[in-house]
Design an enzyme around this catalytic site. Structure first.
Site, PDB file in Angstrom:
ATOM      1  N   ASP A  31      -4.072   4.465  -3.153  1.00  0.00           N
ATOM      2  CA  ASP A  31      -4.159   3.571  -1.820  1.00  0.00           C
ATOM      3  C   ASP A  31      -2.909   3.734  -1.101  1.00  0.00           C
ATOM      4  OD1 ASP A  31      -5.327   1.499  -0.274  1.00  0.00           O
ATOM      5  OD2 ASP A  31      -3.516   0.465  -1.016  1.00  0.00           O
ATOM      6  N   GLU A  39      -8.341   6.524  -1.118  1.00  0.00           N
ATOM      7  CA  GLU A  39      -8.922   5.638   0.051  1.00  0.00           C
ATOM      8  C   GLU A  39      -9.286   6.371   1.173  1.00  0.00           C
ATOM      9  OE1 GLU A  39      -8.836   1.298   0.546  1.00  0.00           O
ATOM     10  OE2 GLU A  39      -7.459   1.834   2.235  1.00  0.00           O
ATOM     11  N   ASP A  64      -1.632  -3.607  -2.823  1.00  0.00           N
ATOM     12  CA  ASP A  64      -1.767  -1.931  -2.982  1.00  0.00           C
ATOM     13  C   ASP A  64      -1.873  -1.451  -4.208  1.00  0.00           C
ATOM     14  OD1 ASP A  64      -0.790  -1.546  -0.011  1.00  0.00           O
ATOM     15  OD2 ASP A  64       0.810  -2.812  -0.881  1.00  0.00           O
TER      16      ASP A  64
END
Length: 172
Positions: free
Chosen positions: A7, A68, A141
């Site tokens: 992330d 991501e 996160d």
């Protein structure tokens, strides 16, 4: 299959590794974040993110990496930092010959909760259940990184088969 989820972010880059496969319950290998001070120069922060991800790749030995995809936000500085940290992860994986899956937040949410509009609490709850954890990973996160890893674990092999069957063969 072992997957590292990333992330991306400059202040906190979430990292999570899961093992699993078809018919095999996924389990947590490691989860955490790489932190950098907001006061540091961007180049210094990107080096710290790179060093952190590189250490995770060495230590956990994933077979694939899920990152991501950057989506549009109102704050351009945040978008740029996220994109830069994501690019670092992609380059590090590519240098090791690891396949990289890129997923939007809604794809990840749909994979782990069944709804692309799930909120962070729902994602965290499902990560906790799916991995049999006693408490939700923190910060968010870290939970998001695990969600990315699970998304790739479940969708990555099917996408790879689809791409290799398409005219022109496999592409990254």
């Amino acid at each position: 299959m072992r997957v590292l989820g990333v992330d991306p972010g400059l202040t906190r880059c979430g990292l999570g590794v899961v093992d699993g496969g078809l018919g095999i319950r996924a389990h947590l290998v490691e989860v955490g974040v790489v932190r950098t001070p907001a006061t540091a120069e961007v180049a210094e922060r990107l080096c710290a993110v790179s060093d952190g991800i590189d250490a995770w790749l060495d230590r956990t030995r994933p077979e694939a990496v899920a990152v991501e995809k950057v989506f549009s936000q109102a704050n351009m500085r945040t978008v740029m930092g996220t994109a830069q940290a994501g690019a670092v992860a992609i380059v590090l994986a590519a240098r090791r010959g690891l396949p990289v899956g890129l997923y939007t937040p809604s794809e990840v949410k749909a994979a782990v909760t069944g709804s692309g509009r799930a909120d962070k609490a729902q994602v965290s709850f499902m990560i906790t259940r799916l991995l049999g954890l006693t408490e939700a990973p923190r910060p968010a996160d870290a939970a998001d990184a695990l969600a990315l890893a699970l998304c790739h674990l479940w969708r990555g092999p099917a996408l790879a088969r689809f791409r290799s069957a398409a005219p022109g063969g496999p592409t990254r």
